[in-house]
Write a protein that holds these residues in place. Structure first.
Motif, PDB file in Angstrom:
ATOM      1  N   TYR A 103       0.842  -1.207   0.000  1.00 21.17           N
ATOM      2  CA  TYR A 103       0.000   0.000   0.000  1.00 21.17           C
ATOM      3  C   TYR A 103       0.878   1.258   0.000  1.00 21.17           C
ATOM      4  O   TYR A 103       0.658   2.172  -0.780  1.00 21.17           O
ATOM      5  CB  TYR A 103      -0.930  -0.008   1.215  1.00 21.17           C
ATOM      6  CG  TYR A 103      -1.649   1.301   1.438  1.00 21.17           C
ATOM      7  CD1 TYR A 103      -2.805   1.607   0.742  1.00 21.17           C
ATOM      8  CD2 TYR A 103      -1.145   2.239   2.331  1.00 21.17           C
ATOM      9  CE1 TYR A 103      -3.456   2.820   0.926  1.00 21.17           C
ATOM     10  CE2 TYR A 103      -1.786   3.457   2.520  1.00 21.17           C
ATOM     11  CZ  TYR A 103      -2.942   3.742   1.818  1.00 21.17           C
ATOM     12  OH  TYR A 103      -3.569   4.948   2.003  1.00 21.17           O
ATOM     13  N   GLU A 104       1.867   1.315   0.889  1.00 21.88           N
ATOM     14  CA  GLU A 104       2.753   2.483   0.971  1.00 21.88           C
ATOM     15  C   GLU A 104       3.502   2.725  -0.337  1.00 21.88           C
ATOM     16  O   GLU A 104       3.608   3.864  -0.792  1.00 21.88           O
ATOM     17  CB  GLU A 104       3.768   2.320   2.109  1.00 21.88           C
ATOM     18  CG  GLU A 104       3.188   2.560   3.480  1.00 21.88           C
ATOM     19  CD  GLU A 104       4.259   2.512   4.556  1.00 21.88           C
ATOM     20  OE1 GLU A 104       5.145   1.622   4.509  1.00 21.88           O
ATOM     21  OE2 GLU A 104       4.207   3.366   5.450  1.00 21.88           O
ATOM     22  N   ALA A 107       1.014   3.918  -2.841  1.00 18.09           N
ATOM     23  CA  ALA A 107       0.565   5.267  -2.465  1.00 18.09           C
ATOM     24  C   ALA A 107       1.616   6.320  -2.820  1.00 18.09           C
ATOM     25  O   ALA A 107       1.273   7.415  -3.265  1.00 18.09           O
ATOM     26  CB  ALA A 107       0.242   5.319  -0.975  1.00 18.09           C
ATOM     27  N   SER A 108       2.882   6.011  -2.624  1.00 21.32           N
ATOM     28  CA  SER A 108       3.926   6.993  -2.927  1.00 21.32           C
ATOM     29  C   SER A 108       3.954   7.323  -4.419  1.00 21.32           C
ATOM     30  O   SER A 108       4.244   8.450  -4.804  1.00 21.32           O
ATOM     31  CB  SER A 108       5.296   6.502  -2.461  1.00 21.32           C
ATOM     32  OG  SER A 108       5.716   5.403  -3.232  1.00 21.32           O
ATOM     33  N   ALA A 111       0.470   9.452  -4.974  1.00 19.76           N
ATOM     34  CA  ALA A 111       0.133  10.519  -4.016  1.00 19.76           C
ATOM     35  C   ALA A 111      -0.318  11.816  -4.685  1.00 19.76           C
ATOM     36  O   ALA A 111      -1.173  12.520  -4.147  1.00 19.76           O
ATOM     37  CB  ALA A 111       1.317  10.783  -3.097  1.00 19.76           C
ATOM     38  N   LYS A 115      -5.803  11.689  -2.991  1.00 16.79           N
ATOM     39  CA  LYS A 115      -5.632  12.197  -1.623  1.00 16.79           C
ATOM     40  C   LYS A 115      -6.189  11.226  -0.595  1.00 16.79           C
ATOM     41  O   LYS A 115      -5.702  11.134   0.518  1.00 16.79           O
ATOM     42  CB  LYS A 115      -6.328  13.554  -1.466  1.00 16.79           C
ATOM     43  CG  LYS A 115      -5.760  14.623  -2.380  1.00 16.79           C
ATOM     44  CD  LYS A 115      -4.314  14.942  -2.054  1.00 16.79           C
ATOM     45  CE  LYS A 115      -3.772  16.022  -2.940  1.00 16.79           C
ATOM     46  NZ  LYS A 115      -2.404  15.866  -3.306  1.00 16.79           N
ATOM     47  N   SER A 117      -7.136   7.563   1.106  1.00 15.34           N
ATOM     48  CA  SER A 117      -6.614   6.198   1.122  1.00 15.34           C
ATOM     49  C   SER A 117      -7.527   5.273   0.336  1.00 15.34           C
ATOM     50  O   SER A 117      -7.069   4.314  -0.286  1.00 15.34           O
ATOM     51  CB  SER A 117      -6.439   5.706   2.553  1.00 15.34           C
ATOM     52  OG  SER A 117      -7.680   5.619   3.211  1.00 15.34           O
ATOM     53  N   SER A 119      -9.090   5.855  -2.429  1.00 16.07           N
ATOM     54  CA  SER A 119      -8.762   5.951  -3.857  1.00 16.07           C
ATOM     55  C   SER A 119      -7.533   5.114  -4.179  1.00 16.07           C
ATOM     56  O   SER A 119      -7.458   4.482  -5.236  1.00 16.07           O
ATOM     57  CB  SER A 119      -8.521   7.401  -4.259  1.00 16.07           C
ATOM     58  OG  SER A 119      -9.674   8.172  -4.054  1.00 16.07           O
ATOM     59  N   ILE A 120      -6.579   5.113  -3.278  1.00 13.79           N
ATOM     60  CA  ILE A 120      -5.359   4.319  -3.478  1.00 13.79           C
ATOM     61  C   ILE A 120      -5.701   2.837  -3.425  1.00 13.79           C
ATOM     62  O   ILE A 120      -5.265   2.057  -4.278  1.00 13.79           O
ATOM     63  CB  ILE A 120      -4.285   4.700  -2.437  1.00 13.79           C
ATOM     64  CG1 ILE A 120      -3.861   6.159  -2.682  1.00 13.79           C
ATOM     65  CG2 ILE A 120      -3.095   3.752  -2.494  1.00 13.79           C
ATOM     66  CD1 ILE A 120      -3.111   6.790  -1.541  1.00 13.79           C
TER      67      ILE A 120
END
Length: 192
Positions: A103-104, A107-108, A111, A115, A117, A119-120
Motif C-alpha cells: 500500500y505504501e 501510495a507513494s 500521491a 488524496k 486512502s 482511492s489508493i
C-alpha cells in the motif's frame, strides 16, 4: 528448507478464513437487503476509508449500532449479522506487513493523483483485477482505525498516552458481494 517454506506460505494463502461481521443500517434498508439480496456499496464519493465495497464492523455489534444511529442517524436503526468466508490470498489486510508495505509503495507513486486512502486502495484493487500487479484479485479489504486509548479504570476511551492499550476497530470492506452470507437482523438499543 526454502522449498518447504514456500509450500507452507502457499498452504497458508489457500486457507479459508471466516469473518463475523455487523452491518449497521436502517430497518427499511435491512428489509430491502434481505428481500433483494442486494447491497448498496460505499463508493469514493461517500469518503470510505478502505475503498469501494460493503462496509462492516468486525466482531462488534455495538460499534455497528453506533455508526447507524449516531453517524448515519437512522431511526430506527438495526444491524445485520453476516459471515464472509474467503481464501486468505484474496484478502488485503492492512495490518499484514506485506500488504501495508505494498500500500505504501503504491501510495507513494499515486500521491499526486489521489488524496484519500480509499482511492489508493481502489487503484490497487483495479490493477490486481486487470492483472497489472502480481497479486490475486482483492475480494475483501481489512482496515483499522484507532478509537483512542482505553482507560483501564472505567473502560472508556481516554486521550492519555502513557502505557495504555489502544482501542482499535476493525472495519471490513467486502468487494465481492457473493461472499456475504446473511445470518439475521437485530435491533439496536436506543442510546447505544
Amino acid at each position: 528448507m526454502q522449498e518447504e517454506t514456500a509450500l507452507e506460505e502457499e498452504d497458508y494463502q489457500e486457507q479459508e478464513i471466516t469473518f463475523k461481521l455487523w452491518h449497521g443500517t436502517s430497518k427499511e434498508n435491512a428489509k430491502m437487503i434481505i428481500d433483494n439480496s442486494e447491497w448498496k456499496e460505499t463508493e469514493d464519493n461517500d469518503k470510505p476509508f478502505f475503498g469501494n465495497g460493503v462496509y462492516f464492523m468486525k466482531d462488534n455489534k455495538n460499534l455497528a449500532c453506533l455508526w447507524s444511529s449516531k453517524v448515519k442517524k437512522f431511526d430506527p436503526s438495526c444491524v445485520i449479522l453476516c459471515f464472509v468466508k474467503v481464501k486468505r490470498k484474496f484478502v488485503f489486510d492492512l495490518a499484514v506487513d506485506q500488504c501495508y508495505k505494498f500500500y505504501e509503495k503504491f501510495a507513494s507513486k499515486l500521491a499526486k493523483n489521489f488524496k484519500l486512502s480509499s482511492s489508493i486502495i481502489n487503484a490497487i484493487c483495479e490493477s490486481a483485477e486487470e492483472k497489472r500487479l502480481d497479486i490475486e484479485p482483492i475480494k475483501v479489504v481489512v482496515g483499522y482505525y484507532s478509537l483512542g486509548l482505553l482507560n483501564t479504570n472505567d473502560n472508556k476511551i481516554s486521550d492519555e498516552c502513557t502505557n495504555k492499550a489502544v482501542k482499535v476497530q476493525v472495519q471490513i470492506a467486502v468487494r465481492d458481494q457473493s461472499l456475504i452470507k446473511i445470518k439475521r437482523i437485530e435491533n439496536c438499543e436506543k442510546g447505544c
